[in-house]
Write a protein that holds these residues in place. Structure first.
Motif, PDB file in Angstrom:
ATOM      1  N   GLY A 191      21.078  -0.191   0.636  1.00  0.00           N
ATOM      2  CA  GLY A 191      22.005  -1.229   1.064  1.00  0.00           C
ATOM      3  C   GLY A 191      21.578  -1.946   2.332  1.00  0.00           C
ATOM      4  O   GLY A 191      22.163  -2.976   2.687  1.00  0.00           O
ATOM      5  N   ARG A 192      20.579  -1.409   3.025  1.00  0.00           N
ATOM      6  CA  ARG A 192      20.112  -2.038   4.266  1.00  0.00           C
ATOM      7  C   ARG A 192      18.666  -2.522   4.166  1.00  0.00           C
ATOM      8  O   ARG A 192      18.303  -3.515   4.785  1.00  0.00           O
ATOM      9  N   PHE A 193      17.850  -1.819   3.413  1.00  0.00           N
ATOM     10  CA  PHE A 193      16.433  -2.166   3.273  1.00  0.00           C
ATOM     11  C   PHE A 193      16.179  -2.714   1.877  1.00  0.00           C
ATOM     12  O   PHE A 193      16.794  -2.265   0.901  1.00  0.00           O
ATOM     13  N   THR A 194      15.225  -3.648   1.794  1.00  0.00           N
ATOM     14  CA  THR A 194      14.829  -4.210   0.512  1.00  0.00           C
ATOM     15  C   THR A 194      13.310  -4.274   0.450  1.00  0.00           C
ATOM     16  O   THR A 194      12.681  -4.844   1.354  1.00  0.00           O
ATOM     17  N   ILE A 195      12.746  -3.718  -0.613  1.00  0.00           N
ATOM     18  CA  ILE A 195      11.300  -3.763  -0.793  1.00  0.00           C
ATOM     19  C   ILE A 195      10.984  -4.748  -1.913  1.00  0.00           C
ATOM     20  O   ILE A 195      11.714  -4.837  -2.907  1.00  0.00           O
ATOM     21  N   SER A 196       9.908  -5.502  -1.729  1.00  0.00           N
ATOM     22  CA  SER A 196       9.523  -6.480  -2.743  1.00  0.00           C
ATOM     23  C   SER A 196       8.016  -6.673  -2.721  1.00  0.00           C
ATOM     24  O   SER A 196       7.347  -6.356  -1.730  1.00  0.00           O
ATOM     25  N   GLY A 197       7.497  -7.205  -3.818  1.00  0.00           N
ATOM     26  CA  GLY A 197       6.057  -7.420  -3.917  1.00  0.00           C
ATOM     27  C   GLY A 197       5.722  -8.863  -4.256  1.00  0.00           C
ATOM     28  O   GLY A 197       6.449  -9.509  -5.021  1.00  0.00           O
ATOM     29  N   LEU A 200      14.089  -6.543  10.898  1.00  0.00           N
ATOM     30  CA  LEU A 200      12.636  -6.663  10.962  1.00  0.00           C
ATOM     31  C   LEU A 200      12.112  -6.726   9.539  1.00  0.00           C
ATOM     32  O   LEU A 200      12.740  -6.180   8.613  1.00  0.00           O
ATOM     33  N   ARG A 201      10.946  -7.352   9.380  1.00  0.00           N
ATOM     34  CA  ARG A 201      10.282  -7.337   8.086  1.00  0.00           C
ATOM     35  C   ARG A 201       8.868  -6.821   8.251  1.00  0.00           C
ATOM     36  O   ARG A 201       8.073  -7.392   9.010  1.00  0.00           O
ATOM     37  N   LEU A 202       8.580  -5.746   7.558  1.00  0.00           N
ATOM     38  CA  LEU A 202       7.236  -5.187   7.556  1.00  0.00           C
ATOM     39  C   LEU A 202       6.456  -5.746   6.373  1.00  0.00           C
ATOM     40  O   LEU A 202       7.013  -5.973   5.297  1.00  0.00           O
ATOM     41  N   SER A 203       5.158  -5.945   6.594  1.00  0.00           N
ATOM     42  CA  SER A 203       4.272  -6.407   5.532  1.00  0.00           C
ATOM     43  C   SER A 203       3.138  -5.417   5.348  1.00  0.00           C
ATOM     44  O   SER A 203       2.626  -4.863   6.327  1.00  0.00           O
ATOM     45  N   CYS A 204       2.736  -5.235   4.107  1.00  0.00           N
ATOM     46  CA  CYS A 204       1.579  -4.395   3.782  1.00  0.00           C
ATOM     47  C   CYS A 204       0.678  -5.208   2.867  1.00  0.00           C
ATOM     48  O   CYS A 204       1.028  -5.454   1.711  1.00  0.00           O
ATOM     49  N   VAL A 205      -0.453  -5.648   3.396  1.00  0.00           N
ATOM     50  CA  VAL A 205      -1.412  -6.398   2.605  1.00  0.00           C
ATOM     51  C   VAL A 205      -2.414  -5.427   2.008  1.00  0.00           C
ATOM     52  O   VAL A 205      -3.044  -4.648   2.741  1.00  0.00           O
ATOM     53  N   VAL A 206      -2.548  -5.463   0.711  1.00  0.00           N
ATOM     54  CA  VAL A 206      -3.461  -4.548   0.034  1.00  0.00           C
ATOM     55  C   VAL A 206      -4.712  -5.298  -0.404  1.00  0.00           C
ATOM     56  O   VAL A 206      -4.630  -6.452  -0.828  1.00  0.00           O
ATOM     57  N   SER A 207      -5.850  -4.677  -0.279  1.00  0.00           N
ATOM     58  CA  SER A 207      -7.104  -5.275  -0.713  1.00  0.00           C
ATOM     59  C   SER A 207      -7.932  -4.226  -1.425  1.00  0.00           C
ATOM     60  O   SER A 207      -7.811  -3.035  -1.158  1.00  0.00           O
ATOM     61  N   GLN A 259     -13.658  -1.713  -1.523  1.00  0.00           N
ATOM     62  CA  GLN A 259     -13.031  -0.768  -0.606  1.00  0.00           C
ATOM     63  C   GLN A 259     -11.521  -1.019  -0.599  1.00  0.00           C
ATOM     64  O   GLN A 259     -11.064  -2.144  -0.433  1.00  0.00           O
ATOM     65  N   LEU A 260     -10.764   0.025  -0.757  1.00  0.00           N
ATOM     66  CA  LEU A 260      -9.313  -0.088  -0.790  1.00  0.00           C
ATOM     67  C   LEU A 260      -8.763  -0.035   0.625  1.00  0.00           C
ATOM     68  O   LEU A 260      -9.103   0.876   1.383  1.00  0.00           O
ATOM     69  N   ARG A 261      -7.935  -0.990   0.963  1.00  0.00           N
ATOM     70  CA  ARG A 261      -7.359  -1.034   2.302  1.00  0.00           C
ATOM     71  C   ARG A 261      -5.904  -1.427   2.244  1.00  0.00           C
ATOM     72  O   ARG A 261      -5.479  -2.223   1.390  1.00  0.00           O
ATOM     73  N   LEU A 262      -5.141  -0.881   3.178  1.00  0.00           N
ATOM     74  CA  LEU A 262      -3.742  -1.251   3.371  1.00  0.00           C
ATOM     75  C   LEU A 262      -3.587  -1.620   4.837  1.00  0.00           C
ATOM     76  O   LEU A 262      -3.901  -0.816   5.717  1.00  0.00           O
ATOM     77  N   VAL A 263      -3.090  -2.808   5.116  1.00  0.00           N
ATOM     78  CA  VAL A 263      -2.943  -3.270   6.489  1.00  0.00           C
ATOM     79  C   VAL A 263      -1.492  -3.663   6.728  1.00  0.00           C
ATOM     80  O   VAL A 263      -0.972  -4.566   6.075  1.00  0.00           O
ATOM     81  N   GLU A 264      -0.866  -2.959   7.682  1.00  0.00           N
ATOM     82  CA  GLU A 264       0.543  -3.205   7.979  1.00  0.00           C
ATOM     83  C   GLU A 264       0.706  -4.172   9.138  1.00  0.00           C
ATOM     84  O   GLU A 264      -0.149  -4.247  10.028  1.00  0.00           O
ATOM     85  N   SER A 265       1.824  -4.877   9.136  1.00  0.00           N
ATOM     86  CA  SER A 265       2.189  -5.725  10.275  1.00  0.00           C
ATOM     87  C   SER A 265       3.699  -5.900  10.281  1.00  0.00           C
ATOM     88  O   SER A 265       4.371  -5.579   9.289  1.00  0.00           O
ATOM     89  N   GLY A 266       4.206  -6.389  11.429  1.00  0.00           N
ATOM     90  CA  GLY A 266       5.609  -6.737  11.496  1.00  0.00           C
ATOM     91  C   GLY A 266       6.503  -5.787  12.266  1.00  0.00           C
ATOM     92  O   GLY A 266       7.702  -6.017  12.379  1.00  0.00           O
ATOM     93  N   GLY A 267       5.953  -4.714  12.789  1.00  0.00           N
ATOM     94  CA  GLY A 267       6.778  -3.789  13.541  1.00  0.00           C
ATOM     95  C   GLY A 267       7.165  -4.340  14.894  1.00  0.00           C
ATOM     96  O   GLY A 267       6.817  -5.467  15.253  1.00  0.00           O
ATOM     97  N   ASN A 319      -0.892 -10.252  -2.940  1.00  0.00           N
ATOM     98  CA  ASN A 319      -1.120  -8.794  -2.892  1.00  0.00           C
ATOM     99  C   ASN A 319      -0.457  -8.161  -1.672  1.00  0.00           C
ATOM    100  O   ASN A 319      -1.073  -7.339  -0.960  1.00  0.00           O
ATOM    101  N   THR A 320       0.779  -8.541  -1.454  1.00  0.00           N
ATOM    102  CA  THR A 320       1.508  -8.067  -0.272  1.00  0.00           C
ATOM    103  C   THR A 320       2.825  -7.436  -0.698  1.00  0.00           C
ATOM    104  O   THR A 320       3.509  -7.951  -1.582  1.00  0.00           O
ATOM    105  N   VAL A 321       3.165  -6.344  -0.072  1.00  0.00           N
ATOM    106  CA  VAL A 321       4.471  -5.707  -0.266  1.00  0.00           C
ATOM    107  C   VAL A 321       5.240  -5.815   1.043  1.00  0.00           C
ATOM    108  O   VAL A 321       4.698  -5.515   2.117  1.00  0.00           O
ATOM    109  N   TYR A 322       6.487  -6.240   0.927  1.00  0.00           N
ATOM    110  CA  TYR A 322       7.332  -6.439   2.096  1.00  0.00           C
ATOM    111  C   TYR A 322       8.448  -5.396   2.130  1.00  0.00           C
ATOM    112  O   TYR A 322       8.956  -4.975   1.087  1.00  0.00           O
ATOM    113  N   LEU A 323       8.832  -5.025   3.335  1.00  0.00           N
ATOM    114  CA  LEU A 323      10.016  -4.192   3.534  1.00  0.00           C
ATOM    115  C   LEU A 323      10.936  -4.935   4.495  1.00  0.00           C
ATOM    116  O   LEU A 323      10.656  -5.009   5.696  1.00  0.00           O
TER     117      LEU A 323
END
Length: 125
Positions: free
Chosen positions: A66-72, A18-25, A1-9, A77-81
């Motif tokens: 210039g203000r936001f940075t996205i990385s993986g 702030l740093r947002l996280s998206c854990v993918v499974s 099952q594909l899931r995306l779970v956000e946190s960090g708001g 299996n997490t993407v950060y903003l």
């Protein structure tokens, strides 16, 4: 099952970070594009930033360059903003989204196969 779970708001003052996280499974980042799409009350959705797990390329909306940075992180299996120098106009619900490849199809056309539930970011003094 594909899931995306956000946190960090949360709520911060202008200029803070702030740093947002998206854990993918259910799938790995290698062949997917993961992005963040936001929507503020009364405004249209906006593709904020996207990350390609295929070649590590990124895309940013002009409003956040210039203000936001996205990385993986392929190990977790997490993407950060990372959001710095936040402004009141960044206030919105941010949703993590995923699709196979297609960096601009996600960030510009807002075409995704999977979506997270969304997380609130509020920037106010």
């Amino acid at each position: 099952q594909l899931r995306l779970v956000e946190s960090g708001g949360g709520s911060v003052q202008p200029g803070e970070s702030l740093r947002l996280s998206c854990v993918v499974s259910g799938f790995t980042l290698d062949y997917y594009t993961i992005g963040w799409v936001r929507q503020a009350p009364g405004k249209e959705r906006e593709g904020v930033a996207c990350f390609s797990g295929h070649d590590n390329s990124t895309y940013y909306a002009d409003s956040v360059k210039g203000r936001f940075t996205i990385s993986g992180d392929f190990g977790t299996n997490t993407v950060y903003l990372q959001m710095d120098s936040l402004k009141p106009e960044d206030t919105a619900v941010y949703r993590c989204a995923a699709r196979p490849l297609g960096l601009k199809r996600l960030c510009v056309q807002l075409s995704a196969d999977h979506w997270g539930q969304g997380i609130q970011v509020t920037v106010s003094s």
